[in-house]
Design a protein around this motif. Sequence first.
Motif, PDB file in Angstrom:
ATOM      1  N   ARG A 107       0.829  -1.207   0.000  1.00 33.06           N
ATOM      2  CA  ARG A 107       0.000   0.000   0.000  1.00 33.06           C
ATOM      3  C   ARG A 107       0.866   1.261   0.000  1.00 33.06           C
ATOM      4  NH1 ARG A 107      -5.524  -0.717   1.726  1.00 33.06           N
ATOM      5  NH2 ARG A 107      -5.884  -2.891   2.249  1.00 33.06           N
ATOM      6  N   GLU A 108       1.932   1.242   0.777  1.00 37.80           N
ATOM      7  CA  GLU A 108       2.806   2.410   0.849  1.00 37.80           C
ATOM      8  C   GLU A 108       3.488   2.666  -0.487  1.00 37.80           C
ATOM      9  OE1 GLU A 108       4.595   5.764   2.119  1.00 37.80           O
ATOM     10  OE2 GLU A 108       3.015   4.649   3.146  1.00 37.80           O
ATOM     11  N   ILE A 109       3.980   1.623  -1.130  1.00 45.14           N
ATOM     12  CA  ILE A 109       4.628   1.765  -2.437  1.00 45.14           C
ATOM     13  C   ILE A 109       3.632   2.293  -3.474  1.00 45.14           C
ATOM     14  CG2 ILE A 109       5.622   0.475  -4.383  1.00 45.14           C
ATOM     15  CD1 ILE A 109       6.947  -1.323  -2.214  1.00 45.14           C
ATOM     16  N   LEU A 110       2.442   1.716  -3.493  1.00 47.77           N
ATOM     17  CA  LEU A 110       1.417   2.170  -4.440  1.00 47.77           C
ATOM     18  C   LEU A 110       1.000   3.604  -4.153  1.00 47.77           C
ATOM     19  CD1 LEU A 110      -0.752  -1.042  -4.737  1.00 47.77           C
ATOM     20  CD2 LEU A 110       0.616   0.024  -6.543  1.00 47.77           C
ATOM     21  N   ALA A 111       0.844   3.944  -2.887  1.00 48.90           N
ATOM     22  CA  ALA A 111       0.451   5.308  -2.520  1.00 48.90           C
ATOM     23  C   ALA A 111       1.508   6.311  -2.975  1.00 48.90           C
ATOM     24  CB  ALA A 111       0.222   5.405  -1.014  1.00 48.90           C
ATOM     25  N   GLN A 112       2.781   5.974  -2.765  1.00 49.90           N
ATOM     26  CA  GLN A 112       3.863   6.868  -3.200  1.00 49.90           C
ATOM     27  C   GLN A 112       3.895   7.002  -4.718  1.00 49.90           C
ATOM     28  OE1 GLN A 112       7.589   5.604  -1.494  1.00 49.90           O
ATOM     29  NE2 GLN A 112       6.838   5.838   0.593  1.00 49.90           N
ATOM     30  N   GLY A 113       3.700   5.889  -5.410  1.00 49.41           N
ATOM     31  CA  GLY A 113       3.686   5.924  -6.871  1.00 49.41           C
ATOM     32  C   GLY A 113       2.527   6.745  -7.413  1.00 49.41           C
ATOM     33  N   LEU A 114       1.350   6.570  -6.830  1.00 51.36           N
ATOM     34  CA  LEU A 114       0.189   7.339  -7.268  1.00 51.36           C
ATOM     35  C   LEU A 114       0.350   8.822  -6.959  1.00 51.36           C
ATOM     36  CD1 LEU A 114      -2.638   4.849  -6.307  1.00 51.36           C
ATOM     37  CD2 LEU A 114      -2.058   5.614  -8.628  1.00 51.36           C
ATOM     38  N   LYS A 115       0.966   9.135  -5.834  1.00 50.52           N
ATOM     39  CA  LYS A 115       1.223  10.531  -5.478  1.00 50.52           C
ATOM     40  C   LYS A 115       2.153  11.170  -6.500  1.00 50.52           C
ATOM     41  CE  LYS A 115       2.893  13.373  -1.642  1.00 50.52           C
ATOM     42  NZ  LYS A 115       3.409  13.360  -0.266  1.00 50.52           N
ATOM     43  N   ALA A 116       3.207  10.452  -6.880  1.00 52.65           N
ATOM     44  CA  ALA A 116       4.146  10.956  -7.886  1.00 52.65           C
ATOM     45  C   ALA A 116       3.461  11.105  -9.243  1.00 52.65           C
ATOM     46  CB  ALA A 116       5.348  10.033  -7.999  1.00 52.65           C
ATOM     47  N   LEU A 117       2.653  10.124  -9.607  1.00 48.47           N
ATOM     48  CA  LEU A 117       1.928  10.187 -10.880  1.00 48.47           C
ATOM     49  C   LEU A 117       0.964  11.360 -10.892  1.00 48.47           C
ATOM     50  CD1 LEU A 117       1.283   8.934 -13.630  1.00 48.47           C
ATOM     51  CD2 LEU A 117      -0.374   7.458 -12.463  1.00 48.47           C
ATOM     52  N   LEU A 118       0.256  11.570  -9.796  1.00 55.11           N
ATOM     53  CA  LEU A 118      -0.677  12.693  -9.705  1.00 55.11           C
ATOM     54  C   LEU A 118       0.066  14.023  -9.831  1.00 55.11           C
ATOM     55  CD1 LEU A 118      -3.574  13.660  -9.243  1.00 55.11           C
ATOM     56  CD2 LEU A 118      -3.099  13.595  -6.786  1.00 55.11           C
ATOM     57  N   ARG A 119       1.195  14.129  -9.177  1.00 53.08           N
ATOM     58  CA  ARG A 119       1.993  15.362  -9.241  1.00 53.08           C
ATOM     59  C   ARG A 119       2.419  15.643 -10.688  1.00 53.08           C
ATOM     60  NH1 ARG A 119       5.416  14.014  -5.616  1.00 53.08           N
ATOM     61  NH2 ARG A 119       6.930  13.102  -7.043  1.00 53.08           N
ATOM     62  N   GLU A 120       2.930  14.630 -11.365  1.00 50.76           N
ATOM     63  CA  GLU A 120       3.401  14.813 -12.746  1.00 50.76           C
ATOM     64  C   GLU A 120       2.253  15.119 -13.702  1.00 50.76           C
ATOM     65  OE1 GLU A 120       6.593  15.044 -13.732  1.00 50.76           O
ATOM     66  OE2 GLU A 120       7.026  14.901 -11.596  1.00 50.76           O
ATOM     67  N   ARG A 121       1.169  14.369 -13.577  1.00 48.07           N
ATOM     68  CA  ARG A 121       0.018  14.607 -14.457  1.00 48.07           C
ATOM     69  C   ARG A 121      -0.614  15.969 -14.192  1.00 48.07           C
ATOM     70  NH1 ARG A 121      -2.394   9.869 -16.861  1.00 48.07           N
ATOM     71  NH2 ARG A 121      -0.622   8.605 -17.480  1.00 48.07           N
TER      72      ARG A 121
END
Length: 67
Positions: free
Chosen positions: A17-31
Amino acid sequence: MSTTNALEPSTLTSADREILAQGLKALLRERSSAYELAVKVAAARGQVQPDVSDFELPHILRLSRVI
């Protein structure tokens, strides 16, 4: 290959969950940055503003809430 959903939230460990949350946060920031830039370019050219859905922002937010 199994047809079950491997990313079912109930099957994820806290580390997953932590890895996915960090990845989604980064993706949201970039998008989000890309969306903001596209809005500025469209405004400068007198064109119609892009939709947030064009950048999948609602889907990223939805996945973030699920995780």
